[in-house]
Design an enzyme around this catalytic site. Structure first.
Site, PDB file in Angstrom:
ATOM      1  N   ASP A  30     -33.030   3.388  16.254  1.00 44.23           N
ATOM      2  CA  ASP A  30     -32.311   4.600  15.814  1.00 44.23           C
ATOM      3  C   ASP A  30     -31.583   5.293  16.976  1.00 44.23           C
ATOM      4  O   ASP A  30     -32.212   5.757  17.923  1.00 44.23           O
ATOM      5  CB  ASP A  30     -33.379   5.532  15.209  1.00 44.23           C
ATOM      6  CG  ASP A  30     -32.872   6.898  14.783  1.00 44.23           C
ATOM      7  OD1 ASP A  30     -31.697   7.202  14.990  1.00 44.23           O
ATOM      8  OD2 ASP A  30     -33.693   7.650  14.218  1.00 44.23           O
ATOM      9  N   HIS A  45     -35.151  12.896  14.638  1.00 49.69           N
ATOM     10  CA  HIS A  45     -34.774  11.668  15.359  1.00 49.69           C
ATOM     11  C   HIS A  45     -35.203  11.733  16.823  1.00 49.69           C
ATOM     12  O   HIS A  45     -35.357  12.807  17.379  1.00 49.69           O
ATOM     13  CB  HIS A  45     -33.261  11.462  15.260  1.00 49.69           C
ATOM     14  CG  HIS A  45     -32.793  11.240  13.861  1.00 49.69           C
ATOM     15  ND1 HIS A  45     -32.813  10.011  13.256  1.00 49.69           N
ATOM     16  CD2 HIS A  45     -32.314  12.107  12.929  1.00 49.69           C
ATOM     17  CE1 HIS A  45     -32.356  10.119  12.010  1.00 49.69           C
ATOM     18  NE2 HIS A  45     -32.046  11.380  11.786  1.00 49.69           N
TER      19      HIS A  45
END
Lengths: 554, 554
Positions: A194, A367
């Site tokens: 990610d 994130h």
């Protein structure tokens, strides 16, 4: 000598963009798909509702597709399924909450009956064709998020999904460091990770920090509290509910999508709501002001959302009052900054006390920041590295970061949607390209709005349109009616009558010239009208409206 | 007893918004105006070029307006003058660079001849009607910026303009702390202060920090360097040029607005360019790659700017090459985030090394953070405080900050454009409202695009338009030609022939029904066509295009 077995990774979405995540993993005549998300339209995609990946490649290899595994229940990972399932009905694997949320979406679109949904849990391994797929717990801004490890004949692929390293997650379900480390120790071929927050140094704060801020804010608030956040952030909702309960306040939920999520998450046991805490809106409105919390959608300033309607004084049941404490518990997604700022301004104008991101720690990201990304690389120790889930510059930065960790540059692939990454046990290369791209959804139309339509919408939006209608009789070589000019979105007509009359005269003269040649060549007449009128209007107004000549024949 | 003299402050722009700054100061039949700026259109103002303040109030009091004083040369402070001067030609006071930049704009619009420009310098005092106006040096992201102190019979008004407290400004011209402090010591009635960065704690960094980053970057760059920044940031341009010279590189400037600013600033002595450093673009392209710096516009991702064209491979003279170091020395203005991100992605895709704000200290703001705002309040020690230059939430935050400094809440006014703030020596109040607002400029049209036109553009941009044309003969009660349907921006016609044919049939049927009544009531026919077609299309597509029936009569 036998040919070395080969594995292909084919991103169909999510590379070079945030959204519509979709990755195909191919071994021989077997394809496994990771995620199937949608994306919200870019500003210039006028009138478009959502954007989904182009799955031509999968449809061309329909018989090879063995299944779709989902990492978590966010729109950008599951949102294209209602469209894709109609064309490609394969088994779908996901955790309980993920599939619960998916089920809701499929029902809304009337395709729930067709779906073959397979529930998995972290540490489960399922066999899908030649792939053994293992699900590994990670933290994210939604519960029940997993990474996947795909054991293939060529090697192990680890796809992180969306993750963060939260050492103190709200639900106590910590990232499964052991499994990542064990896979790393045994040898991982490729890590896909990610890239969303790769531009941020340090660590992303724990979701629990928001709980601390909620506690402080709730303790100080003397009247009503309104918390706006993402409908799907169950951890955040949990913290708001827990804090409300702690301060003896009831909670009312406003906004259809949030009510849906709360129902599903509660039913599946992902949300713990103390008995009697949740009340209907009508009841909440009758309670003393210091006994109520409203939880609502609209933290992105979405035009039809609960918070926006309240801010504009347009909500049927809730009015903002001076003394309200409003917590906007979110960061504007890029592109929404001005929308959100405007809503906050409106709330202040109504006299509310607004707590928002620019001035306080009321939101944390889901994130991983740079140090977390490094930790993931050090745990998994992959031979090859492919940054995913990011715009192009983020993929580049993530590649730089991986290189700084010791992964050789030639083992790192910054890829684009549609590129085929081919791996053997020891080598990797970009080996061609398949069809990939975006499909625009507008109302019921999937893919019927293309570049020409968008280009027209763009021109219409800038300077409007002038329609010139004339009825002719070709045999008589005569104009029977018109030219009439109608405009929309060009100038305010009542103040521009003279301009329009002059324009009509110009068209008339142009038609008279054409008439010398008998009014027979429609294309030529239209071109002439466009040309004369376009020049005239540009000279007078410096605008270039669309000019649409229509000729009727009697 | 004589009536107490009263002074009015009337914001005509810049309150509740960033842009079109304009403040009227009225004493009896005398009005002085501070700044006259423009604003760039909001996203929903489709097709609009710029937005200027509504000056109805000034035009209604034309004989009272004594002059306009300018604080600095940014568009949001001087940009409306080319339009306003045509209606209100009064003397304009400003520093040399400010008026130099203004002169350039007036020439472009062909109104330079009419302007009466009066050059002032910091510490000058000019008498304008009953006002003594003093100009006070401040730091900002453009040289020659000033605050103004207006000595009136009621008391002293201090308007900071845009400022920051830069202890080490590039041009060595430090904020005139002494004058602010002296005014404060003697007594200031009202302080109007810049609210742009009130959400930021601490101090804004010195412009010199960017110079340090330039130095490091230039030292490391092995090939070409491209620096994109705001055309008007002369300090930044100075630092790029000085650093280029230090590393023995020539500088070429790309982009009309930057070339203009550099010419004016150089000519007036605000920019020091070592002999031979500036070269033409053609020459720069012939130099070795490590001997050249390009300075260009486009740091906001503006579609027609130099950097955007280069990023898209669309610039006639400069192509991005792998090995280029590109410095985007700016922060995206709210609303431009996605545009800028896309340009950066494109530059990375061309192989360049891009240094941009999210990952490095390559830009500093020109506005004061909280500690600087506090310093200004402590220097000026005003009786009344009016936050200006900010969106509503910023004005509220700035008011909170002033209250935390000890200014009583009742002496702080968070005002809106058009509100009249009336002061005596000891009291202040909101005393009514005058006309204020925005005027939209589209091409040559000033104010001819209003809400109806914008609403039409919005509808056109979302779902396009269908035009239904029919030619009838009322006497015969007969349709002579059509109905024809033409669409733009609705669906891609070639793939929707069946839909369009069906739509035509529906209209035909509707017309036949109307025909029973003789086709005489046009309004009814049009309403019927709109209704039938609208329902049909929504059912089939879930879209609501604009439907425009046109009836021609022969």
């Amino acid at each position: 000598m036998a040919k070395e077995p080969k594995l292909a990774l084919i991103p169909l979405g999510g590379l070079g963009e945030i959204g519509k995540n979709m990755m195909a993993v191919r071994f021989g005549e077997n394809i496994l798909v990771i995620d199937c998300g949608l994306m919200f339209p870019e500003e210039e995609m006028l009138g478009i509702d959502v954007v989904i990946p182009d799955i031509t490649y999968l449809l061309e290899n329909k018989d090879a597709v063995r299944g779709i595994v989902l990492t978590h229940g966010h729109e950008d990972h599951i949102g294209a399924l209602p469209y894709v399932l109609k064309q490609l009905n394969v088994p779908i694997y996901g955790t309980r909450l993920t599939l619960g949320l998916l089920q809701g979406k499929l029902k809304e679109q009337g395709v729930a009956g067709e779906a073959n949904l397979q529930v998995v849990k972290p540490r489960d391994t399922v066999t899908i064709g030649p792939f053994k797929v293992e699900f590994i717990r990670v933290s994210h801004s939604i519960p029940d998020a997993v990474a996947v490890a795909i054991h293939t004949p060529v090697g192990v692929i680890v796809h992180t999904g969306d993750f963060k390293i939260d050492q103190t997650p709200v639900d106590g379900e910590v990232t499964d460091f052991y499994r990542f480390a064990q896979l790393g120790e045994r040898g991982v071929l490729v890590l896909l990770s990610d890239s969303t927050n790769v531009e941020r140094p340090g660590y992303t704060m724990s979701e629990r920090m928001v709980g601390t801020t909620f506690d402080e804010t709730f303790r100080q608030a003397k009247e009503r509290i309104i918390v706006a956040t993402f409908a799907s952030n169950v951890h955040r909702l949990q913290q708001a509910i827990t804090t409300a309960h702690r301060y003896d306040r009831k909670v009312a939920v406003i906004g259809r999508s949030m009510i849906n999520v709360i129902n599903i998450a509660h039913e599946l046991g992902y949300l713990h709501i103390p008995e009697g805490t949740l009340v209907e809106l009508e009841e909440a409105n009758r309670l003393p002001k210091n006994k109520v919390v409203f939880l609502c959608t609209g933290s992105q300033g979405e035009p039809m959302s609960a918070l926006t309607r309240m801010a504009l004084g347009d909500h049927r049941q809730v009015e903002i009052l001076p003394g309200d404490t409003i917590i906007v518990s979110a960061t504007p997604i890029p592109g929404n900054e001005k929308l959100v700022a405007r809503i906050i301004d409106q709330l202040f104008k109504q006299g509310a006390h607004v707590i928002y991101e620019a001035v306080s720690g009321i939101h944390v990201s889901g994130h991983p920041s740079q140090e977390e990304l490094k930790l993931m690389i050090n745990l998994v120790k992959p031979r090859f590295f492919v940054p995913v889930h990011g715009e192009y510059r983020m993929l580049i930065k993530h590649a730089d970061l991986a290189r700084s960790m010791g992964i050789p540059a030639e083992n790192i692939f910054v890829a684009e949607n549609g590129q085929v990454l081919e791996f053997t046990r020891r080598s990797g290369r970009i080996a061609g390209r398949v069809t990939a791209g975006r499909v625009l959804v507008d109302g019921l139309g999937v893919g019927d709005v293309g570049n020409i339509v968008l280009r027209d919408r763009r021109q219409l939006s800038q300077d409007g349109i002038l329609i010139v209608v004339v009825t002719i009789n070709r045999e008589l070589g005569q104009v029977m009616a018109g030219p009439d000019i109608v405009s929309r979105g060009f100038v305010y007509v009542r103040e521009s009558e003279q301009l329009m009359e002059e324009a009509r005269q110009r068209v008339k003269e142009a038609l008279e010239k054409c008439n010398d040649r008998g009014l027979s060549e429609w294309a030529a007449i239209k071109a002439q009208v466009r040309d004369v009128l376009g020049k005239f209007l540009y000279e007078k107004t410096r605008r270039r409206p669309m000019i649409l000549p229509i000729i009727m024949e009697v």
